[in-house]
Design an enzyme around this catalytic site. Structure first.
Site, PDB file in Angstrom:
ATOM      1  N   ASN A 137       0.820  -1.218   0.000  1.00  0.00           N
ATOM      2  CA  ASN A 137       0.000   0.000   0.000  1.00  0.00           C
ATOM      3  C   ASN A 137       0.855   1.270   0.000  1.00  0.00           C
ATOM      4  O   ASN A 137       1.674   1.486   0.892  1.00  0.00           O
ATOM      5  CB  ASN A 137      -0.897  -0.016   1.252  1.00  0.00           C
ATOM      6  N   ARG A 171     -14.062  -5.210  15.366  1.00  0.00           N
ATOM      7  CA  ARG A 171     -13.039  -4.242  15.774  1.00  0.00           C
ATOM      8  C   ARG A 171     -13.723  -2.908  16.041  1.00  0.00           C
ATOM      9  O   ARG A 171     -14.558  -2.475  15.253  1.00  0.00           O
ATOM     10  CB  ARG A 171     -12.004  -4.099  14.654  1.00  0.00           C
ATOM     11  N   TYR A 211      -7.338   7.347  12.479  1.00  0.00           N
ATOM     12  CA  TYR A 211      -7.205   6.081  11.761  1.00  0.00           C
ATOM     13  C   TYR A 211      -8.405   5.155  12.036  1.00  0.00           C
ATOM     14  O   TYR A 211      -8.809   4.982  13.185  1.00  0.00           O
ATOM     15  CB  TYR A 211      -5.910   5.347  12.183  1.00  0.00           C
ATOM     16  N   ASP A 256      -7.396  -1.575  17.323  1.00  0.00           N
ATOM     17  CA  ASP A 256      -6.090  -1.333  16.698  1.00  0.00           C
ATOM     18  C   ASP A 256      -5.522  -0.002  17.186  1.00  0.00           C
ATOM     19  O   ASP A 256      -6.091   1.060  16.914  1.00  0.00           O
ATOM     20  CB  ASP A 256      -6.268  -1.303  15.169  1.00  0.00           C
ATOM     21  N   HIS A 276      -2.617   0.997  16.240  1.00  0.00           N
ATOM     22  CA  HIS A 276      -1.863   1.434  15.047  1.00  0.00           C
ATOM     23  C   HIS A 276      -0.503   2.034  15.394  1.00  0.00           C
ATOM     24  O   HIS A 276      -0.124   3.098  14.869  1.00  0.00           O
ATOM     25  CB  HIS A 276      -2.724   2.404  14.213  1.00  0.00           C
ATOM     26  N   GLU A 288      -4.155  -4.297  19.227  1.00  0.00           N
ATOM     27  CA  GLU A 288      -3.254  -4.536  18.096  1.00  0.00           C
ATOM     28  C   GLU A 288      -2.218  -3.427  17.979  1.00  0.00           C
ATOM     29  O   GLU A 288      -2.552  -2.242  18.157  1.00  0.00           O
ATOM     30  CB  GLU A 288      -4.123  -4.579  16.830  1.00  0.00           C
ATOM     31  N   GLU A 291       1.663  -6.447  11.579  1.00  0.00           N
ATOM     32  CA  GLU A 291       1.210  -6.287  10.190  1.00  0.00           C
ATOM     33  C   GLU A 291       2.268  -5.636   9.305  1.00  0.00           C
ATOM     34  O   GLU A 291       2.200  -5.759   8.092  1.00  0.00           O
ATOM     35  CB  GLU A 291      -0.118  -5.532  10.112  1.00  0.00           C
ATOM     36  N   ARG A 334       0.237 -10.943  13.384  1.00  0.00           N
ATOM     37  CA  ARG A 334      -0.623 -10.136  12.510  1.00  0.00           C
ATOM     38  C   ARG A 334      -0.189 -10.111  11.045  1.00  0.00           C
ATOM     39  O   ARG A 334      -0.839  -9.471  10.206  1.00  0.00           O
ATOM     40  CB  ARG A 334      -0.632  -8.688  13.022  1.00  0.00           C
ATOM     41  N   ASP A 351      -6.180  -3.555   1.278  1.00  0.00           N
ATOM     42  CA  ASP A 351      -4.934  -3.468   0.496  1.00  0.00           C
ATOM     43  C   ASP A 351      -4.231  -4.818   0.390  1.00  0.00           C
ATOM     44  O   ASP A 351      -3.221  -4.932  -0.313  1.00  0.00           O
ATOM     45  CB  ASP A 351      -3.988  -2.375   1.020  1.00  0.00           C
ATOM     46  N   GLU A 380      -8.962 -11.150   9.971  1.00  0.00           N
ATOM     47  CA  GLU A 380      -9.538  -9.828   9.655  1.00  0.00           C
ATOM     48  C   GLU A 380     -10.199  -9.875   8.280  1.00  0.00           C
ATOM     49  O   GLU A 380      -9.671 -10.482   7.352  1.00  0.00           O
ATOM     50  CB  GLU A 380      -8.410  -8.787   9.647  1.00  0.00           C
ATOM     51  N   TRP A 416       2.061   6.626  11.939  1.00  0.00           N
ATOM     52  CA  TRP A 416       0.668   6.756  11.476  1.00  0.00           C
ATOM     53  C   TRP A 416      -0.172   5.579  11.941  1.00  0.00           C
ATOM     54  O   TRP A 416       0.143   4.460  11.905  1.00  0.00           O
ATOM     55  CB  TRP A 416       0.588   6.848   9.948  1.00  0.00           C
TER      56      TRP A 416
HETATM   57  O1  KDG Z   1      -1.802  -0.344   4.398  1.00  0.00           O
HETATM   58  C1  KDG Z   1      -2.072  -0.018   5.708  1.00  0.00           C
HETATM   59  C2  KDG Z   1      -3.327  -0.699   6.168  1.00  0.00           C
HETATM   60  O2  KDG Z   1      -3.363  -2.008   5.734  1.00  0.00           O
HETATM   61  C3  KDG Z   1      -3.445  -0.677   7.659  1.00  0.00           C
HETATM   62  O3  KDG Z   1      -3.492   0.628   8.101  1.00  0.00           O
HETATM   63  C4  KDG Z   1      -4.685  -1.438   8.093  1.00  0.00           C
HETATM   64  O4  KDG Z   1      -3.927  -1.410  10.353  1.00  0.00           O
HETATM   65  C5  KDG Z   1      -4.621  -1.910   9.489  1.00  0.00           C
HETATM   66  C6  KDG Z   1      -5.439  -3.058   9.843  1.00  0.00           C
HETATM   67  O5  KDG Z   1      -5.337  -3.481  10.980  1.00  0.00           O
HETATM   68  O6  KDG Z   1      -6.183  -3.546   8.993  1.00  0.00           O
HETATM   69 MG    MG Z   2      -3.681  -2.762  12.009  1.00  0.00          MG
END
Ligand code: KDG
Ligand code: MG
Length: 415
Positions: free
Chosen positions: A37, A146, A158, A222, A224, A248, A275, A296, A329, A352, A415
């Site tokens: 992504n 979630r 986010y 999440d 993030h 997460e 992730e 993840r 993505d 997910e 982010w």
């Molecule tokens: O490309 C970034 C996203 O896949 C991400 O921000 C999504 O954190 C994410 C999630 O848990 O699905």
């Molecule tokens: Mg995530």
């Protein structure tokens, strides 16, 4: 019996995807997903660089080809390399399944369960809109949701549909967020983040959700990557009464895995991480020290089925389970790969699932199913996804980088 042709496609039906197609001398084709992504063209270029090296190789020798690409590159790991290797690996498993006439999960040892517990993304700018969003997932049959919430005084957050820069998905008005295609710009949108506001807001949100829905549904969240280790430790402790399935990416662990020790020492809230980790070797400390509960990674970002199977087998000795990344993505090809692996491994945890847009699903024809909150990869030979190349060509790539975050004083943050 050899690889004859390697095609790389970059297409944007609703959002950007990188698709790999491998064709053998006897006409069997396999698909892989190398979508990264915001950095899609880098992964596509990597695939174009390694494509000539694949021609003439025996497609049956998946492990050998994996090692050839990984060790043979000299430059190991990294998101671009591992996304490209993943795409080749999944395409080869797809071919093997088609040649043998069996779904890929059968090649991985067969089904360990009847379906995969899955979670959807609920969010709200306030409690009423969050409850509407949760209701819509429960109505669809989800047993796990979630929960993401807007923050007072912060224009966009986010994972929250309806916050300033979020995109309302086709067919699910107000119910989902997506960072593409709302942000088709060359330069990232910038957002603001404040941990104090977050820590003061989220526990009350979880309390309100538990009060309304009781303890019967699984709730996930999440963070993030945005909290420091000590903030994450405190946050995990604060939300213990609401019995989350996981928190997460509470703090970044991809660069310094030891940061999770402090979180672990202070809370029993389960931890999901990884992730953006792209190699099994980056999980070794996390697993050995049992600093996480759920892995993840997506199959598409972490070396494909071959590498992820090894990682999950190692994790199984520590009772650590899967929670594979499955946002939009990860293309339908990548999603199918997640599902085949998830169905086979003994230590599956949860999957997910953000349904792709109708536009995406017109280009990728999937055979996975969603029933009563459970996904199943289907029983077609291979991974069970077809790609409409002609239609894909009508959706050219458009730059769409992920947002950049800043603290209230302007400092760049995760982010
Ligand atoms: O490309 C970034 C996203 O896949 C991400 O921000 C999504 O954190 C994410 C999630 O848990 O699905
Ligand atoms: Mg995530």
């Amino acid at each position: 019996m050899a690889i004859e042709k390697v095609d790389v496609f970059v297409t944007s039906p609703g959002r950007n995807f990188v698709v790999l197609k491998i064709t053998t001398t006897d006409g069997v084709t396999g698909l892989g997903d190398a979508t990264l992504n915001g950095r899609e063209l880098a992964a596509a270029q990597y695939l174009k660089t390694i494509a000539p090296m694949l021609i003439g190789k025996n497609e049956d020798n998946i492990e050998d080809i994996w090692q050839y690409l990984y060790k043979g590159a000299y430059w190991k790991r990294g998101p671009v390399t591992m996304a490209a290797i993943s795409a080749v690996d999944v395409a080869l498993w797809d071919i093997k399944g088609k040649k043998l006439g069996v779904p890929v999960y059968d090649l991985l040892g067969g089904a360990s369960r009847t379906g995969l517990l899955t979670y959807g993304h609920a969010s709200g700018v306030d409690l009423p809109s969050l409850f509407d969003s949760i209701d819509s997932y429960l109505d669809k049959g989800f047993k796990a949701v979630r929960v993401q919430s807007a923050l007072p005084g912060i224009p966009s957050t986010y994972g929250v549909a309806g916050s300033a820069n979020a995109q309302t998905g086709k067919g699910e008005k107000g119910m989902r967020y997506d960072y593409e295609p709302a942000r088709r710009t060359e330069v990232p949108v910038e957002e603001v983040w404040d941990a104090r506001t977050y820590m003061n807001t989220l526990p009350g949100v979880f309390e309100a959700v538990r009060n309304k829905y009781g303890n019967g549904i699984a709730l996930l969240h999440d963070c993030h990557h945005r909290l420091s280790p000590i903030q994450a430790a405190r946050f995990g402790k604060m939300i213990e009464p609401y019995d989350l399935f996981w928190m997460e990416d509470c703090t970044p662990a991809e660069e310094n895995q030891e940061m999770l020790r402090v979180v672990r020492e202070h809370t029993t809230t389960p931890i999901a991480i990884g992730e953006i980790i792209n190699s099994a070797t980056d999980y070794l400390t996390l697993i050995k020290e049992q600093l996480l509960d759920y892995v993840r990674s997506a199959v598409t970002h972490t070396g494909g089925i071959t590498h992820m199977k090894k990682l999950m087998d190692y994790a199984s000795f520590y009772d650590i389970k899967s929670g594979f990344h499955g946002p939009t993505d990860v293309s339908p090809v990548g999603m199918a790969a997640n599902l085949h692996l998830g169905l086979a491994i003994p230590n599956f945890g949860i999957q997910e699932y953000m349904r792709h847009s109708d536009e995406t699903l017109d280009v990728f024809h999937t055979s996975y199913t969603f029933t009563d909150g459970m996904l199943h990869p289907g029983n077609k030979p291979g991974i069970g996804v077809e790609f409409d190349e002609k239609l894909a060509a009508k959706f050219p790539y458009q730059p769409a980088p992920l947002p950049v975050d800043r603290l209230l004083d302007g400092t760049v943050h995760e982010w």
